[in-house]
Design a protein around this motif. Structure first.
Motif: not given
Length: 528
Positions: A105, A299, A302-303, A306
């Motif tokens: 990720a 990014d 999003r990581a 997750l």
């Protein structure tokens, strides 16, 4: 001087946030993590640079020592399998799962740094969970498992974290060599910790000075950690071993006035350390957030989502699997005790909130590797770790109460209450027995004997009624009246002391000595 002023300002901020939390009945860790995020976002505040190893040294030994000191040997032994499963098995499982997700990720994050992130977010913080569970009717076994797990998972996570960081710093890693080293550092750390604990206990046995003894208590974590690190073994496990040894031996060698002072001292120290790390990490986030562009921020967000989901799901999966594993082995190998209720397993799994421990490990990641280049992904690890804490504290924390109500997981507390009443009754009966043995002593005064005998007989009668479930209404009414009367009279005594001091009839030193005795009497009323 500037750094000193910054620390003072941070302590004021921690105090104000704690006051807000208690004023509105909110869990303190949730308010602190929100305050840290606010510090990271408010413009104009200074960015903070601190030595990562110094952060580890300052925060880990006292926090881990205190947790180990309060561990119940009996409860840990009774729930050793689930505690060990969660404290070590879950930590390693969560570390691997999070590392796998993070490596994919977060762009450019190497495996060693991904495992470091996994170790950072793997250990739940029981203090954070307790802040949400304090007023909820949780079964005692669940609380025992969470508390015992917290003590072991810190040690397991820190050992895994150090191995991952060492691999990222040096650029080399061998599973076989790491496994052999783990056994050595673990055994050596436990040995050093027990030796330090025995030595401290032997010294304190011959000391009765509350200030000196509590200074020793405050430094005991460091006394175990530093020698173990010097010999190349686990300082973390050394602290755990010392804390558990002294927690078991302490009641035999520590005087009452020292214990009373010790409780207050440790509560203040833990409050300052846990509060300070939230604000410090918020300041450390400032340059990270300021340096993010639109695409990089997306990014990273999003990581963060997750990794947070991976940490939550990994714990639930492990709890359900480990809780039912022994019942899947067939009738012959199946244990005799009842299978754990899925509702209890769900509460244990959902109570895996991350807190100060994760922040300390994230902040302690080195800034550079052995080659002198920046530690790969350090900023991303700190930001994602903070996000995991936000998600678990605010998301899981505030949903714990409705989840427990929906699952109908309740505990009346009757078992622990029976234990407490039984202990008080046995202690009172032992005192009465000793009193009769002393009745014939030359120094015994008849009035003192009569007064003390009546007091203990009344206490024993009161406790027997509670133990048998038959409360004597007259005795109960008298007990309530005694407590209320004592508080009224103590208030009058305090007012008279202040009047005498204000009129110059007694000195402040005399007032404080008498006031301290009245304070002790009032503290005893809370246990009547």
């Amino acid at each position: 001087m500037h750094n000193f002023e910054t620390v003072l300002a941070l302590l004021v901020g921690v105090t104000l946030l704690a006051l807000v939390a208690r004023r509105f009945g909110l869990p303190t860790p949730a308010v602190l993590v929100a305050g840290g995020l606010l510090v990271a976002l408010v413009p104009g505040l200074p960015a903070v640079q601190f030595d990562s190893q110094l952060v580890f040294l300052i925060f880990i030994p006292p926090l881990l020592f205190r947790a180990s000191l309060l561990a119940s040997y009996r409860d840990v032994r009774a729930t050793f399998r689930p505690i060990l499963s969660l404290g070590i098995g879950h930590v390693l499982f969560a570390t691997v799962v999070v590392a796998w997700i993070a490596h994919r990720a977060i762009p450019g994050l190497p495996w060693a740094a991904a495992f470091a992130l996994g170790a950072v977010v793997s250990p739940p913080d029981v203090a954070a969970a307790t802040a949400f569970l304090r007023r909820l009717p949780i079964p005692r076994r669940v609380v025992t498992v969470l508390e015992g797990e917290s003590m072991i998972n810190d040690a397991a996570a820190i050992v895994a974290y150090r191995m991952a960081v060492a691999a990222a710093v040096t650029g080399t890693f061998s599973l076989m060599a790491a496994s052999e080293r783990f056994v050595w550092v673990a055994a050596g750390g436990l040995a050093v910790g027990l030796a330090v604990g025995w030595l401290i206990g032997a010294v304190r046995r011959y000391i009765h000075d509350p200030e000196v003894e509590n200074t020793i208590s405050l430094l005991s974590g460091y006394a175990a950690f530093l020698p173990a690190e010097h010999f190349g073994v686990s300082g973390v496990l050394a602290v755990v071993a010392t804390g558990m040894y002294l927690g078991r031996m302490g009641p035999r060698i520590v005087a009452a006035d020292t214990r009373v002072q010790n409780i207050g001292m440790w509560e203040v120290v833990i409050f300052i350390l846990e509060g300070l790390i939230f604000i410090l990490t918020g300041l450390a986030l400032r340059p990270i957030l300021e340096g993010l562009t639109g695409a990089a921020a997306l990014d990273l967000a999003r990581a963060a989502v997750l990794v947070s989901l991976a940490a939550i799901v990994a714990r639930l999966v492990w709890v359900y699997f480990a809780g039912n594993f022994r019942w899947l082995l067939g009738p012959r190998l199946r244990p005799r005790q009842a299978r754990p209720r899925w509702a209890y397993l769900t509460v244990v799994g959902w109570a895996g909130l991350r807190g100060g421990d994760t922040l300390i490990l994230a902040a302690a990641i080195p800034t550079t590797t052995a080659a002198g280049v920046p530690f790969p992904g350090r900023d991303a690890i700190i930001a994602v770790s903070y996000s995991v804490i936000l998600v678990t504290l605010l998301g899981q924390g505030f949903t714990l109460a409705p989840l427990i109500e929906w699952l109908d997981v309740e505990e009346t507390g009757e078992e622990e209450q029976r234990e407490e009443i039984g202990a008080r009754l046995r202690a009172a009966e032992a005192a009465l027995q000793r009193l009769e043995q002393l009745a014939g002593e030359e120094w015994m005064h008849p009035d003192a004997l009569s007064h003390t005998r009546d007091r203990y007989r009344y206490r024993a009668r009161h406790l027997r009624g509670h133990a048998n479930g038959v409360v004597d209404g007259a005795v109960e009414t008298k007990s309530i009246a005694n407590v209320r009367l004592a508080r009224e009279l103590l208030a009058v005594e305090r007012r008279e002391l202040l009047r005498l001091r204000d009129h110059g009839e007694i000195s402040d030193a005399v007032m404080r000595r008498v006031q301290r005795e009245l304070d002790y009497e009032e503290l005893l009323l809370h246990h009547e």
